[in-house]
Structure formats: structure tokens, C-alpha cells
Design a protein around this motif. Sequence first.
Motif, PDB file in Angstrom:
ATOM      1  N   GLU A  69      -9.128  51.162 -70.647  1.00  0.00           N
ATOM      2  CA  GLU A  69      -9.505  52.539 -71.014  1.00  0.00           C
ATOM      3  C   GLU A  69      -9.403  52.704 -72.526  1.00  0.00           C
ATOM      4  O   GLU A  69      -8.532  52.118 -73.169  1.00  0.00           O
ATOM      5  CB  GLU A  69      -8.578  53.511 -70.284  1.00  0.00           C
ATOM      6  CG  GLU A  69      -8.934  54.972 -70.468  1.00  0.00           C
ATOM      7  CD  GLU A  69      -8.314  55.583 -71.702  1.00  0.00           C
ATOM      8  OE1 GLU A  69      -8.929  56.499 -72.287  1.00  0.00           O
ATOM      9  OE2 GLU A  69      -7.212  55.124 -72.104  1.00  0.00           O
ATOM     10  N   PRO A 110     -19.272  55.255 -68.205  1.00  0.00           N
ATOM     11  CA  PRO A 110     -17.877  55.458 -67.824  1.00  0.00           C
ATOM     12  C   PRO A 110     -17.237  54.177 -67.277  1.00  0.00           C
ATOM     13  O   PRO A 110     -17.924  53.205 -67.005  1.00  0.00           O
ATOM     14  CB  PRO A 110     -17.975  56.513 -66.731  1.00  0.00           C
ATOM     15  CG  PRO A 110     -19.298  56.217 -66.077  1.00  0.00           C
ATOM     16  CD  PRO A 110     -20.219  55.799 -67.197  1.00  0.00           C
ATOM     17  N   HIS A 120     -14.014  55.919 -60.544  1.00  0.00           N
ATOM     18  CA  HIS A 120     -14.024  57.022 -61.514  1.00  0.00           C
ATOM     19  C   HIS A 120     -13.942  58.357 -60.781  1.00  0.00           C
ATOM     20  O   HIS A 120     -14.649  58.575 -59.790  1.00  0.00           O
ATOM     21  CB  HIS A 120     -15.297  56.959 -62.352  1.00  0.00           C
ATOM     22  CG  HIS A 120     -15.290  57.824 -63.558  1.00  0.00           C
ATOM     23  ND1 HIS A 120     -15.419  59.194 -63.494  1.00  0.00           N
ATOM     24  CD2 HIS A 120     -15.177  57.513 -64.877  1.00  0.00           C
ATOM     25  CE1 HIS A 120     -15.387  59.688 -64.727  1.00  0.00           C
ATOM     26  NE2 HIS A 120     -15.242  58.689 -65.585  1.00  0.00           N
TER      27      HIS A 120
END
Length: 246
Positions: free
Chosen positions: A134, A153, A162
Motif C-alpha cells: 500500500e 487500486p 478492495h
Amino acid sequence: MRLSVPVALLLLFLSACTQTQASTVVRVTSGDMRYTVATVDPAQDDLQLRWINPTTAAPYRTFAEVQARLAKEGKTMLFATNSGIYAPGLKPLGLHIEGSKTLVALNNARHGGNFALLPNGVFWVRGKQAGVTETQAYRAANLNPTYATQSGPLLVQGGRLHPEFNRAGTSFKVRSGVGVCEGGKIKFAISAGPVNFYTFAAFFRDELRCPDALYLDGSISAYATPDTDTQLRDFAGIWTVSRTKR
């Protein structure tokens, strides 16, 4: 979604082969969708990220251009695919590290398109290790990788999809992504047709067994092998797997 028995056995066999052989590329059918999946062992395979051609000082736009450069270096390209989301002018939208040099800095955008659908993240390679981390965790970790690309993402983070993904999501596109999976193997996947984010992320988690995976790009996504090139649009950043010619 379950793989057919023949495909599952093939993947098991190929997984064993990567201990001593170069990367493998297979077609996997899951549900109603077919995917091209390249398995790369960072401990065995020569995986690199390229954006700027040192001869022309311009971006490599195509797989063919990178393949020609590799040939000049005495290498054969085994597999190539596009890197993360990019901005106009063929510039990576987020972090781009190539040969341990940061060519584009980390992007902390919180609004605007899939890239900023947080959490997003970084796919990195350092020596014989690779990871999907991340963005803010990456910033804090001070990893200093050899190659890295930022995109978003995150498809899967710590085994969880997600939080914004919905099984009934109505955005269907061709999609590409990369995961770091069982045994530290890297798996690049490109869908043959339109899928939503939920289905694509679940494919990485449930079928490819990747606890962490990153979305690379959408409709423009493509790949190349020695006998296949599916590219239709120019790229800003290309991942390659190659071997030295004998």
C-alpha cells in the motif's frame, strides 16, 4: 469460480517447473473469462521495467521497441506487459523506479480515476524479492527497490479484496494486474475480455492464490511473447522478462 481439472493440473505442473526454468505463460479460464497469466520467479528470472530509451531519450512506446533494445543487449524477450496507469505525454502517473533510480516520484493523489481509488499501491522488485505494498506503507518502509511502479487500486491486500469492489459492479473493461503469490512468485494477468473489478480481484485471490495484488491498467492492457503481440496503444512503462541469448 473454479478452474477445470486439466487447467489446475497444468498450473501445478508449471509451478513446479519455475524452480529451474524461465517464466511461463498460460491461458487460464475462470468462470466465463479467459486470462493470460505469466508466472515469474524473481529468484530465477530477469524481470525489468523500462520507460525511457537511453539512445533516443524518448519513451519506449511499444513492445517491439523494447524487444529491439533487448536484442541489442544480447537478450531474448520472453514476456512483456504494460506497467501502471500513465498521464498524457506517456509519463507514469505514479512512482516509477528503474535500475534503482527514481524517475517519477510517489503520487499521493486522493481524487481522480482508478489510480486514486484508495487504497492504491506499489509493485516493487528488489534483488530476488518482490512485493505489492500500500502506498503509505511503502513510503514508510524505505525499501529502495531496483524496479517499482505505482498504480491503483489495490486488488487484494492481505487476502482481502478492495473495500470498494462489488460483485454486482457494472464497470466492465479489459484489465491487467500483478500479484505476489504463493512462494514469492509474481503473476501478471491480463483478461481476454471485459470484467469488473470484483471478478478480476477474486481471480487473483482465489485462483492465482495471491494475497496481495495491484491493478495495472484497463482497456489498453496488452502483452507480448515471442510469437504474440496484442498491443493496440502506446505505453509509458513496460515490464519485460528476458534471457541472455546463448
